[in-house]
Design a protein around this motif. Structure first.
Motif, mmCIF file in Angstrom:
data_model
loop_
_atom_site.group_PDB
_atom_site.id
_atom_site.type_symbol
_atom_site.label_atom_id
_atom_site.label_comp_id
_atom_site.label_asym_id
_atom_site.label_seq_id
_atom_site.Cartn_x
_atom_site.Cartn_y
_atom_site.Cartn_z
ATOM 1 N N GLN A 1 -2.557 -12.460 11.342
ATOM 2 C CA GLN A 1 -2.422 -11.065 11.190
ATOM 3 C C GLN A 1 -2.625 -10.735 9.250
ATOM 4 O O GLN A 1 -3.160 -11.332 8.386
ATOM 5 N N VAL A 2 -2.559 -9.088 9.094
ATOM 6 C CA VAL A 2 -2.729 -8.522 8.577
ATOM 7 C C VAL A 2 -1.546 -8.553 7.668
ATOM 8 O O VAL A 2 -0.510 -8.807 7.795
ATOM 9 N N GLN A 3 -2.061 -8.595 6.299
ATOM 10 C CA GLN A 3 -0.846 -8.102 5.335
ATOM 11 C C GLN A 3 -0.547 -6.730 4.100
ATOM 12 O O GLN A 3 -2.249 -7.046 4.350
ATOM 13 N N LEU A 4 0.444 -6.007 4.764
ATOM 14 C CA LEU A 4 0.274 -4.483 4.105
ATOM 15 C C LEU A 4 0.887 -4.294 2.936
ATOM 16 O O LEU A 4 1.852 -5.507 3.109
ATOM 17 N N VAL A 5 0.814 -3.975 1.978
ATOM 18 C CA VAL A 5 1.520 -4.034 0.444
ATOM 19 C C VAL A 5 2.021 -1.991 0.862
ATOM 20 O O VAL A 5 0.465 -1.908 0.637
ATOM 21 N N GLU A 6 2.568 -1.141 0.363
ATOM 22 C CA GLU A 6 2.021 -0.020 0.307
ATOM 23 C C GLU A 6 3.138 -0.117 -0.906
ATOM 24 O O GLU A 6 3.583 -0.277 -1.999
ATOM 25 N N SER A 7 2.434 2.324 -1.145
ATOM 26 C CA SER A 7 2.985 2.463 -2.429
ATOM 27 C C SER A 7 2.817 3.593 -2.613
ATOM 28 O O SER A 7 2.279 3.884 -2.196
ATOM 29 N N GLY A 8 3.368 4.664 -3.796
ATOM 30 C CA GLY A 8 3.456 5.886 -3.999
ATOM 31 C C GLY A 8 4.566 6.316 -3.559
ATOM 32 O O GLY A 8 4.742 8.215 -3.408
ATOM 33 N N GLY A 9 5.261 5.922 -3.437
ATOM 34 C CA GLY A 9 6.831 6.674 -3.055
ATOM 35 C C GLY A 9 7.662 7.274 -4.457
ATOM 36 O O GLY A 9 7.027 7.005 -5.441
ATOM 37 N N GLY A 10 8.800 7.968 -4.497
ATOM 38 C CA GLY A 10 9.415 8.132 -5.310
ATOM 39 C C GLY A 10 10.535 9.519 -4.539
ATOM 40 O O GLY A 10 10.018 9.264 -3.498
ATOM 41 N N CYS A 22 -1.865 1.817 1.333
ATOM 42 C CA CYS A 22 -1.124 1.187 2.570
ATOM 43 C C CYS A 22 -1.873 0.251 1.935
ATOM 44 O O CYS A 22 -3.416 1.106 2.495
ATOM 45 N N ALA A 23 -2.105 -0.800 1.515
ATOM 46 C CA ALA A 23 -3.377 -1.279 1.493
ATOM 47 C C ALA A 23 -3.542 -2.914 1.896
ATOM 48 O O ALA A 23 -2.610 -3.538 1.686
ATOM 49 N N ALA A 24 -4.579 -3.201 2.807
ATOM 50 C CA ALA A 24 -4.699 -4.244 3.772
ATOM 51 C C ALA A 24 -5.323 -5.595 3.459
ATOM 52 O O ALA A 24 -6.454 -4.682 2.874
ATOM 53 N N SER A 25 -4.758 -5.953 3.187
ATOM 54 C CA SER A 25 -5.573 -7.500 3.267
ATOM 55 C C SER A 25 -6.612 -8.677 4.549
ATOM 56 O O SER A 25 -5.522 -8.116 5.152
ATOM 57 N N GLY A 26 -7.939 -8.801 4.035
ATOM 58 C CA GLY A 26 -8.282 -9.354 5.425
ATOM 59 C C GLY A 26 -9.379 -8.875 5.812
ATOM 60 O O GLY A 26 -9.346 -7.735 6.060
ATOM 61 N N SER A 111 2.386 -5.986 12.094
ATOM 62 C CA SER A 111 2.156 -6.771 10.646
ATOM 63 C C SER A 111 2.958 -4.934 10.150
ATOM 64 O O SER A 111 3.005 -4.458 10.425
ATOM 65 N N TRP A 112 3.949 -6.074 9.494
ATOM 66 C CA TRP A 112 4.890 -4.531 9.262
ATOM 67 C C TRP A 112 4.334 -4.952 7.125
ATOM 68 O O TRP A 112 4.090 -6.082 6.589
ATOM 69 N N GLY A 113 4.667 -3.582 6.274
ATOM 70 C CA GLY A 113 4.639 -3.992 4.977
ATOM 71 C C GLY A 113 5.409 -4.008 4.704
ATOM 72 O O GLY A 113 6.671 -3.637 5.431
ATOM 73 N N GLN A 114 5.931 -3.796 3.355
ATOM 74 C CA GLN A 114 8.207 -4.367 2.952
ATOM 75 C C GLN A 114 8.494 -2.960 2.530
ATOM 76 O O GLN A 114 9.935 -2.759 2.515
ATOM 77 N N GLY A 115 7.826 -1.814 2.914
ATOM 78 C CA GLY A 115 8.134 -0.315 2.303
ATOM 79 C C GLY A 115 8.308 -0.021 1.305
ATOM 80 O O GLY A 115 8.240 -0.053 0.582
ATOM 81 N N THR A 116 7.869 1.724 1.376
ATOM 82 C CA THR A 116 9.111 2.292 -0.248
ATOM 83 C C THR A 116 9.326 3.642 0.028
ATOM 84 O O THR A 116 9.352 4.121 0.726
ATOM 85 N N GLN A 117 10.181 3.906 -1.110
ATOM 86 C CA GLN A 117 11.348 4.605 -0.854
ATOM 87 C C GLN A 117 10.952 6.260 -1.621
ATOM 88 O O GLN A 117 10.533 6.355 -2.174
#
Length: 122
Positions: A1-10, A22-26, A111-117
């Motif tokens: 599975q791919v790993q996902l990391v979100e950013s940019g919330g605020g 969202c940055a994906a690994s793999g 596959s899901w990221g951890q989320g960004t608010q």
């Protein structure tokens, strides 16, 4: 599975814009359909947008159509969600997801990221 990391919330005011990434690994990123979902307090997670593996097709929830744009850069293994004309009802935790079929149901994403608010004040 791919790993996902979100950013940019605020926190922004109504009418403003935000860009989520969202940055994906793999090395298999191009095999995945990518999507964005969101979950507001006390509500179920809902579909926002999805994009095909090559970016040729994109679908949006009616509530964001015309305001949000999903895109991807397969060379950088990233997917973005450009959000314009934000409304207080867009307030939610936004999740990046990867799947194999272009669907609007979260059950189609594995596959899901951890989320960004994202918080939009009136």
């Amino acid at each position: 599975q791919v790993q996902l990391v979100e950013s940019g919330g605020g926190l922004v005011q109504a009418g403003a814009s935000l860009r989520l990434s969202c940055a994906a690994s793999g090395r298999t990123f191009t095999t995945y359909v990518m999507g964005w979902f969101r979950q507001a307090p006390g509500k179920e997670r809902e579909f926002v947008a999805t994009i095909s593996w090559n970016g040729g097709r994109a679908y949006y929830a009616d509530s964001v159509q015309g305001r949000f744009t999903i895109s991807r850069d397969n060379a950088k293994n990233t997917v973005t969600l450009q959000m314009n004309s934000l409304k207080p009802e867009d307030t939610a935790v936004y999740y990046c997801a990867a799947g194999l079929d272009i669907v609007t149901s979260e059950r189609g994403f594995t596959s899901w990221g951890q989320g960004t608010q994202v918080t939009v004040s009136s």
